[in-house]
Scaffold this motif. Structure first.
Motif, short mmCIF file in Angstrom:
data_model
loop_
_atom_site.label_atom_id
_atom_site.label_comp_id
_atom_site.label_asym_id
_atom_site.label_seq_id
_atom_site.Cartn_x
_atom_site.Cartn_y
_atom_site.Cartn_z
N SER A 84 -8.92 -0.91 3.52
CA SER A 84 -7.73 -0.70 2.62
C SER A 84 -7.68 1.04 2.90
O SER A 84 -8.66 1.65 3.31
CB SER A 84 -8.46 -0.85 1.17
OG SER A 84 -9.42 -0.12 1.03
N GLY A 85 -6.40 1.32 2.47
CA GLY A 85 -6.22 2.89 2.61
C GLY A 85 -5.28 3.42 1.52
O GLY A 85 -4.49 2.44 0.92
N ASN A 86 -5.12 4.64 1.37
CA ASN A 86 -4.37 5.13 0.04
C ASN A 86 -4.00 6.62 0.41
O ASN A 86 -4.73 7.43 1.27
CB ASN A 86 -4.87 4.84 -1.13
CG ASN A 86 -5.85 5.86 -1.71
OD1 ASN A 86 -5.89 6.96 -1.49
ND2 ASN A 86 -7.07 4.91 -1.80
N VAL A 87 -2.99 7.06 -0.10
CA VAL A 87 -2.70 8.53 -0.03
C VAL A 87 -2.19 8.82 -1.43
O VAL A 87 -1.31 8.47 -1.97
CB VAL A 87 -1.59 8.76 1.00
CG1 VAL A 87 -1.04 10.01 0.95
CG2 VAL A 87 -1.88 8.48 2.35
N GLY A 88 -3.19 9.75 -2.07
CA GLY A 88 -2.90 10.03 -3.19
C GLY A 88 -3.02 9.20 -4.25
O GLY A 88 -1.96 9.32 -5.40
N GLY A 89 -3.66 8.05 -4.25
CA GLY A 89 -3.67 6.93 -5.12
C GLY A 89 -2.47 5.94 -4.77
O GLY A 89 -2.39 4.83 -5.40
N VAL A 90 -1.71 6.00 -3.93
CA VAL A 90 -0.60 5.30 -3.56
C VAL A 90 -1.05 4.44 -2.19
O VAL A 90 -1.42 4.87 -1.12
CB VAL A 90 0.57 5.74 -3.08
CG1 VAL A 90 1.76 4.86 -2.59
CG2 VAL A 90 1.20 6.72 -4.40
N SER A 91 -1.13 3.10 -2.53
CA SER A 91 -1.50 2.34 -1.48
C SER A 91 -1.01 2.44 -0.06
O SER A 91 0.24 2.19 -0.04
CB SER A 91 -1.87 0.70 -1.95
OG SER A 91 -2.07 -0.11 -0.75
N LEU A 92 -1.77 2.26 1.06
CA LEU A 92 -1.28 2.27 2.28
C LEU A 92 -1.36 0.74 2.79
O LEU A 92 -1.03 0.54 3.89
CB LEU A 92 -1.99 2.98 3.49
CG LEU A 92 -1.77 4.60 3.09
CD1 LEU A 92 -2.45 5.33 4.35
CD2 LEU A 92 -0.18 4.98 3.60
N ALA A 94 -3.92 -3.16 2.50
CA ALA A 94 -5.28 -3.88 2.55
C ALA A 94 -5.29 -5.17 3.37
O ALA A 94 -4.28 -5.76 3.39
CB ALA A 94 -5.79 -4.00 0.92
N VAL A 95 -6.36 -5.24 4.10
CA VAL A 95 -6.36 -6.64 4.75
C VAL A 95 -7.94 -6.98 4.37
O VAL A 95 -8.86 -6.36 4.21
CB VAL A 95 -6.39 -6.06 6.22
CG1 VAL A 95 -6.85 -7.37 7.25
CG2 VAL A 95 -5.28 -5.66 6.73
N ASN A 96 -7.93 -8.29 3.92
CA ASN A 96 -9.26 -9.16 3.82
C ASN A 96 -9.21 -10.19 5.00
O ASN A 96 -8.27 -11.02 4.88
CB ASN A 96 -9.02 -9.72 2.44
CG ASN A 96 -10.22 -10.06 1.72
OD1 ASN A 96 -11.25 -10.24 2.77
ND2 ASN A 96 -10.51 -10.44 0.80
#
Length: 145
Positions: A84-92, A94-96
């Motif tokens: 998973s990833g985010n920028v300033g709390g905004v999601s980039l 997620a992969v499961n």
């Protein structure tokens, strides 16, 4: 006019018509990885590949080292991989992903996007199996301007 002069003038025309190299080259990708994690003989890491203002996160799990001489063959392990990833709390994103691990490194992609320069990107990669809980590894980086 001699034949050599005509060929020379024609050659100058060909040189003048040659395309000029672009002054704006394609940006070179740079990769930044967080610290490795060790878990049950496996090594995990998460990295961010940056090209201009585009960020692509990826996680990898592989053997922590070569098997000891004379050790029995490793049994395949069923793994749950979460990136998973985010920028300033905004999601980039997620992969499961569920995977069966043998001896080959497994890579997980699919998280990223365009990010404004100066922003801090956070990536996380976790590997979980029936025998042990996840121990996420992370990467944090500021996109240069």
């Amino acid at each position: 006019m001699t034949t050599a002069a005509v060929i020379g003038i024609a050659g100058l025309g060909i040189i003048a018509a040659a395309p000029v190299a672009s002054a704006d080259p394609t940006p070179t990708p740079t990769v930044t990885c967080g610290a490795y994690g060790l878990q049950s003989g496996l090594s995990t890491k998460v990295c961010a590949e940056v090209t201009g203002d585009n960020v692509r996160l990826f996680g990898q799990v592989g053997l922590a080292g070569p098997p000891s001489p004379g050790s029995p063959p490793r049994q395949p392990q069923s793994l749950n991989l979460r990136l998973s990833g985010n920028v300033g709390g905004v999601s980039l994103g997620a992969v499961n992903q569920d995977s069966l691990f043998h001896y080959s490194t497994i890579s997980v992609f699919g998280v990223g996007g365009t990010v404004p320069c100066g922003s801090t990107v956070h990536g996380s990669f976790a590997v979980e199996s029936y025998q042990w809980p996840a121990r996420p590894v992370t990467v944090d980086l500021v996109l240069p301007c």
